[in-house]
Design a protein around this motif. Structure first.
Motif, PDB file in Angstrom:
ATOM      1  N   VAL A  82     -25.165 -32.105  -6.609  1.00  0.00           N
ATOM      2  CA  VAL A  82     -25.925 -30.963  -6.096  1.00  0.00           C
ATOM      3  C   VAL A  82     -25.005 -30.025  -5.320  1.00  0.00           C
ATOM      4  O   VAL A  82     -25.030 -28.805  -5.514  1.00  0.00           O
ATOM      5  CB  VAL A  82     -27.092 -31.429  -5.198  1.00  0.00           C
ATOM      6  N   ALA A  83     -24.180 -30.602  -4.442  1.00  0.00           N
ATOM      7  CA  ALA A  83     -23.272 -29.784  -3.623  1.00  0.00           C
ATOM      8  C   ALA A  83     -22.278 -29.022  -4.499  1.00  0.00           C
ATOM      9  O   ALA A  83     -22.024 -27.831  -4.273  1.00  0.00           O
ATOM     10  CB  ALA A  83     -22.533 -30.659  -2.621  1.00  0.00           C
ATOM     11  N   LEU A  84     -21.733 -29.678  -5.490  1.00  0.00           N
ATOM     12  CA  LEU A  84     -20.789 -29.019  -6.402  1.00  0.00           C
ATOM     13  C   LEU A  84     -21.476 -27.890  -7.172  1.00  0.00           C
ATOM     14  O   LEU A  84     -20.904 -26.813  -7.369  1.00  0.00           O
ATOM     15  CB  LEU A  84     -20.192 -30.040  -7.377  1.00  0.00           C
ATOM     16  N   ALA A  85     -22.723 -28.138  -7.581  1.00  0.00           N
ATOM     17  CA  ALA A  85     -23.478 -27.119  -8.313  1.00  0.00           C
ATOM     18  C   ALA A  85     -23.812 -25.935  -7.410  1.00  0.00           C
ATOM     19  O   ALA A  85     -23.766 -24.777  -7.842  1.00  0.00           O
ATOM     20  CB  ALA A  85     -24.753 -27.722  -8.891  1.00  0.00           C
ATOM     21  N   GLU A  86     -24.150 -26.217  -6.147  1.00  0.00           N
ATOM     22  CA  GLU A  86     -24.435 -25.141  -5.193  1.00  0.00           C
ATOM     23  C   GLU A  86     -23.227 -24.217  -5.043  1.00  0.00           C
ATOM     24  O   GLU A  86     -23.382 -23.006  -4.870  1.00  0.00           O
ATOM     25  CB  GLU A  86     -24.809 -25.730  -3.832  1.00  0.00           C
ATOM     26  N   LYS A  87     -22.045 -24.793  -5.107  1.00  0.00           N
ATOM     27  CA  LYS A  87     -20.825 -24.001  -4.950  1.00  0.00           C
ATOM     28  C   LYS A  87     -20.332 -23.404  -6.270  1.00  0.00           C
ATOM     29  O   LYS A  87     -19.355 -22.655  -6.295  1.00  0.00           O
ATOM     30  CB  LYS A  87     -19.715 -24.877  -4.348  1.00  0.00           C
ATOM     31  N   GLY A  88     -21.011 -23.772  -7.362  1.00  0.00           N
ATOM     32  CA  GLY A  88     -20.614 -23.235  -8.669  1.00  0.00           C
ATOM     33  C   GLY A  88     -19.283 -23.773  -9.157  1.00  0.00           C
ATOM     34  O   GLY A  88     -18.543 -23.073  -9.862  1.00  0.00           O
ATOM     35  N   LEU A  89     -18.983 -25.025  -8.820  1.00  0.00           N
ATOM     36  CA  LEU A  89     -17.679 -25.609  -9.160  1.00  0.00           C
ATOM     37  C   LEU A  89     -17.734 -26.406 -10.459  1.00  0.00           C
ATOM     38  O   LEU A  89     -18.686 -27.137 -10.728  1.00  0.00           O
ATOM     39  CB  LEU A  89     -17.208 -26.526  -8.023  1.00  0.00           C
ATOM     40  N   LYS A  90     -16.696 -26.285 -11.241  1.00  0.00           N
ATOM     41  CA  LYS A  90     -16.545 -27.094 -12.447  1.00  0.00           C
ATOM     42  C   LYS A  90     -15.758 -28.349 -12.107  1.00  0.00           C
ATOM     43  O   LYS A  90     -14.808 -28.298 -11.320  1.00  0.00           O
ATOM     44  CB  LYS A  90     -15.835 -26.292 -13.532  1.00  0.00           C
ATOM     45  N   TYR A  91     -16.151 -29.456 -12.711  1.00  0.00           N
ATOM     46  CA  TYR A  91     -15.480 -30.718 -12.395  1.00  0.00           C
ATOM     47  C   TYR A  91     -15.615 -31.685 -13.574  1.00  0.00           C
ATOM     48  O   TYR A  91     -16.473 -31.513 -14.447  1.00  0.00           O
ATOM     49  CB  TYR A  91     -16.089 -31.344 -11.131  1.00  0.00           C
ATOM     50  N   GLU A  92     -14.790 -32.702 -13.550  1.00  0.00           N
ATOM     51  CA  GLU A  92     -14.864 -33.766 -14.552  1.00  0.00           C
ATOM     52  C   GLU A  92     -15.698 -34.900 -13.975  1.00  0.00           C
ATOM     53  O   GLU A  92     -15.450 -35.362 -12.868  1.00  0.00           O
ATOM     54  CB  GLU A  92     -13.466 -34.277 -14.901  1.00  0.00           C
ATOM     55  N   TYR A  93     -16.682 -35.343 -14.737  1.00  0.00           N
ATOM     56  CA  TYR A  93     -17.527 -36.448 -14.306  1.00  0.00           C
ATOM     57  C   TYR A  93     -17.130 -37.720 -15.052  1.00  0.00           C
ATOM     58  O   TYR A  93     -17.012 -37.703 -16.275  1.00  0.00           O
ATOM     59  CB  TYR A  93     -19.004 -36.147 -14.574  1.00  0.00           C
ATOM     60  N   ARG A  94     -16.932 -38.804 -14.300  1.00  0.00           N
ATOM     61  CA  ARG A  94     -16.608 -40.092 -14.911  1.00  0.00           C
ATOM     62  C   ARG A  94     -17.630 -41.135 -14.482  1.00  0.00           C
ATOM     63  O   ARG A  94     -17.755 -41.442 -13.294  1.00  0.00           O
ATOM     64  CB  ARG A  94     -15.195 -40.544 -14.519  1.00  0.00           C
ATOM     65  N   GLU A  95     -18.352 -41.650 -15.452  1.00  0.00           N
ATOM     66  CA  GLU A  95     -19.376 -42.664 -15.194  1.00  0.00           C
ATOM     67  C   GLU A  95     -18.710 -44.008 -14.902  1.00  0.00           C
ATOM     68  O   GLU A  95     -17.822 -44.456 -15.635  1.00  0.00           O
ATOM     69  CB  GLU A  95     -20.297 -42.792 -16.407  1.00  0.00           C
ATOM     70  N   GLU A  96     -19.169 -44.651 -13.817  1.00  0.00           N
ATOM     71  CA  GLU A  96     -18.643 -45.954 -13.433  1.00  0.00           C
ATOM     72  C   GLU A  96     -19.645 -47.057 -13.739  1.00  0.00           C
ATOM     73  O   GLU A  96     -20.845 -46.902 -13.483  1.00  0.00           O
ATOM     74  CB  GLU A  96     -18.307 -45.974 -11.934  1.00  0.00           C
ATOM     75  N   ASP A  97     -19.148 -48.167 -14.279  1.00  0.00           N
ATOM     76  CA  ASP A  97     -19.946 -49.373 -14.466  1.00  0.00           C
ATOM     77  C   ASP A  97     -19.685 -50.257 -13.243  1.00  0.00           C
ATOM     78  O   ASP A  97     -18.584 -50.801 -13.086  1.00  0.00           O
ATOM     79  CB  ASP A  97     -19.526 -50.097 -15.749  1.00  0.00           C
ATOM     80  N   LEU A  98     -20.672 -50.381 -12.374  1.00  0.00           N
ATOM     81  CA  LEU A  98     -20.452 -51.088 -11.113  1.00  0.00           C
ATOM     82  C   LEU A  98     -20.317 -52.598 -11.290  1.00  0.00           C
ATOM     83  O   LEU A  98     -19.901 -53.287 -10.368  1.00  0.00           O
ATOM     84  CB  LEU A  98     -21.576 -50.762 -10.130  1.00  0.00           C
ATOM     85  N   ARG A  99     -20.647 -53.092 -12.465  1.00  0.00           N
ATOM     86  CA  ARG A  99     -20.400 -54.512 -12.742  1.00  0.00           C
ATOM     87  C   ARG A  99     -19.007 -54.734 -13.315  1.00  0.00           C
ATOM     88  O   ARG A  99     -18.558 -55.871 -13.470  1.00  0.00           O
ATOM     89  CB  ARG A  99     -21.470 -55.057 -13.700  1.00  0.00           C
TER      90      ARG A  99
END
Length: 220
Positions: free
Chosen positions: A21-38
């Motif tokens: 949400v914070a990144l979107a509020e600032k209009g920032l582009k970023y790379e998202y990496r999904e983590e498997d917590l197990r």
């Protein structure tokens, strides 16, 4: 030089959603990496060796951990638009206080509703959860947002819990809208913002996820 921003998180995490949400509020582009917590990735363990938790924001190779610390970092570094924390020191302190309250109360109490197998603990959790939401509703008052007229720090801390509300209601057998109508109206107002609606998980998928975890744990 463009900023290199990477977010390590998990899709059901309300804490990771805060950062989105914070990144979107600032209009920032970023790379998202999904983590498997197990099966935590070497990158996560290297970037957050102390707690080994998500979310972690990696900005130009440097890691920042803990969701609201990350949100404050984002607000401080990219302060050109959509300020999340007020400039007044007292108001900033109040915003931090209520965000801290959400962190220390809501998540742990909510766990009793979803993950507890003990009837008494489950009922206590349900009662405490509703009391917690009612207190937050009183703090909101008649304002559009916790930050007054503008969406801000406390809103970010709490709104990501809203996609878990259906799951809390389902396993707690209560209605948040009945108990806290102003808080639900606030939730709907927040969801009108693209930064929020695009960052939060589908409540039905959250419920399916929680049900799968409960079955794995032998709760249902």
């Amino acid at each position: 030089m463009a900023d290199d921003i990477v977010l390590l998180s998990g899709w059901p995490s309300m804490f990771g959603m805060r950062v989105r949400v914070a990144l979107a509020e600032k209009g920032l582009k970023y790379e998202y990496r999904e983590e498997d917590l197990r099966n935590k990735s070497p990158l996560l363990l290297n970037m957050n060796p102390v707690h080994k938790k998500i979310p972690v924001l990696i900005h130009n190779g440097k890691p920042i951990s803990e969701s609201m610390i990350i949100v404050e970092y984002i607000d401080g570094v990219w302060n050109h638009k959509s300020p999340l924390l007020p400039t007044d020191p007292y108001q900033r302190a109040q915003a931090r206080f209520w965000a801290d309250y959400v962190d220390k109360k809501l998540f742990d109490i909510g766990k009793k509703i979803i993950w507890s197998t003990k009837g008494e603990e489950h009922e206590t959790g349900k009662k405490e959860f509703i009391e917690c939401l009612k207190l937050l509703e009183r703090e909101l008052g008649d304002n559009p947002y916790f930050g007054g007229e503008n969406f801000g720090f406390v809103d970010v801390s709490l709104v990501t819990f809203s996609c878990w509300f259906h799951t809390y209601e389902s396993y707690g057998n209560f209605s948040i809208e009945t108990e806290c109508p102003k808080l639900i109206a606030w939730t709907k107002r927040c969801l009108e913002k693209e930064s929020v609606s695009s960052s939060l998980a589908d409540p039905r998928k959250i419920h399916d996820y929680a049900s799968g975890v409960r079955k794995r744990l032998g709760i249902e």
